[in-house]
Design a protein around this motif. Structure first.
Motif, short mmCIF file in Angstrom:
data_model
loop_
_atom_site.label_atom_id
_atom_site.label_comp_id
_atom_site.label_asym_id
_atom_site.label_seq_id
_atom_site.Cartn_x
_atom_site.Cartn_y
_atom_site.Cartn_z
N TYR A 1 0.73 6.61 6.82
CA TYR A 1 0.05 5.35 6.60
C TYR A 1 0.23 4.51 7.85
O TYR A 1 1.34 4.00 8.08
CB TYR A 1 0.67 4.58 5.42
CG TYR A 1 0.75 5.37 4.15
CD1 TYR A 1 -0.26 5.33 3.21
CD2 TYR A 1 1.85 6.19 3.91
CE1 TYR A 1 -0.18 6.06 2.05
CE2 TYR A 1 1.94 6.92 2.75
CZ TYR A 1 0.91 6.86 1.82
OH TYR A 1 1.00 7.60 0.67
N ARG B 1 0.83 -1.22 0.00
CA ARG B 1 0.00 0.00 0.00
C ARG B 1 0.87 1.26 0.00
O ARG B 1 0.64 2.20 -0.76
CB ARG B 1 -0.92 -0.01 1.22
CG ARG B 1 -1.77 1.21 1.32
CD ARG B 1 -2.74 1.10 2.50
NE ARG B 1 -3.40 2.38 2.69
CZ ARG B 1 -3.35 3.08 3.80
NH1 ARG B 1 -2.71 2.62 4.84
NH2 ARG B 1 -3.97 4.22 3.89
N ASN C 1 3.02 6.34 -6.94
CA ASN C 1 2.04 7.23 -7.56
C ASN C 1 2.45 8.69 -7.37
O ASN C 1 2.30 9.51 -8.27
CB ASN C 1 0.64 7.00 -6.98
CG ASN C 1 0.01 5.72 -7.49
OD1 ASN C 1 0.41 5.18 -8.52
ND2 ASN C 1 -0.96 5.22 -6.75
N SER D 1 1.45 3.90 -3.16
CA SER D 1 1.18 5.32 -2.96
C SER D 1 2.43 6.16 -3.26
O SER D 1 2.34 7.19 -3.92
CB SER D 1 0.72 5.56 -1.52
OG SER D 1 0.49 6.92 -1.31
N LYS E 1 2.87 12.10 3.88
CA LYS E 1 1.67 11.30 4.05
C LYS E 1 1.92 10.22 5.09
O LYS E 1 2.98 9.60 5.10
CB LYS E 1 1.27 10.68 2.71
CG LYS E 1 -0.12 10.13 2.71
CD LYS E 1 -0.71 10.12 1.34
CE LYS E 1 -2.13 9.60 1.47
NZ LYS E 1 -2.83 9.54 0.27
#
Length: 184
Positions: free
Chosen positions: A169, A27, A34, A31, A167
């Motif tokens: 996670y 995951r 991306n 991300s 970010k």
């Protein structure tokens, strides 16, 4: 663990047998790639604390031109070699360096388009890595530095960088930085 995209998409990679190596989850990996997809093609990619080699292999699968993986743990080196063998990687474009990350950075002299560092969460020299990357000008002018840390970790001494994205996670945090050209 698997390759998410590119020419090796879906290829399964070997995972570590113990908890010493903490691979970036699929995951988080998806991300991250991306976020940086516009930087990958034709890039010179440096993967620090390579662990299983999954990040470098993902970059190679997505057409990075050259991958340098730096790792000094014997079990990790064996795992990386096994994963490279499983994809029949062209060794001309992938370099595996058995060395301490700080020592490697201090003597590298190369410029990279992307530098990714995913040290163990208890590693105490993350801010030193950022300083060495800046002081030794290891990033190309438009290059990016990506650091994966524990979510509560605070980066310090990054005045030469601008944080582009950050970010969280679960327990991990990705920080994507670019050189602050106004400071240079």
């Amino acid at each position: 663990m698997r390759v998410i995209s590119g020419k090796y998409r879906g290829k399964k990679l070997l995972s570590p047998k113990d908890d010493y190596i903490r691979p970036t989850t699929d995951r988080v990996k998806e991300s991250m790639f991306n976020m940086i997809q516009n930087y990958i093609y034709g890039s010179k990619f440096l993967d620090l604390f390579s662990g299983s080699g999954a990040i470098g292999i993902e970059a190679f699968s997505r057409d990075a031109k050259h991958i340098t993986m730096v790792e000094n743990a014997k079990d990790s080196l064996k795992l990386i070699n096994a994963n490279l063998k499983s994809i029949n990687a062209n060794k001309d474009n992938i370099e595996l360096v058995n060395r301490d990350v700080i020592d490697f950075l201090k003597t590298s002299g190369e410029k990279y388009d992307i530098i990714f560092a995913d040290p163990p969460y208890d590693y105490s020299k993350i801010n030193e890595i950022i300083k060495i990357v800046s002081d030794n000008k290891l990033l190309s002018d438009e290059g990016i530095l990506i650091i994966e840390t524990e979510k509560d970790f605070t980066l310090e001494g990054c005045s030469d960088f601008i944080i582009e994205k950050e970010k969280i996670y679960s327990i991990s945090k990705l920080t994507v930085m670019k050189i602050n050209n106004l400071e240079r």
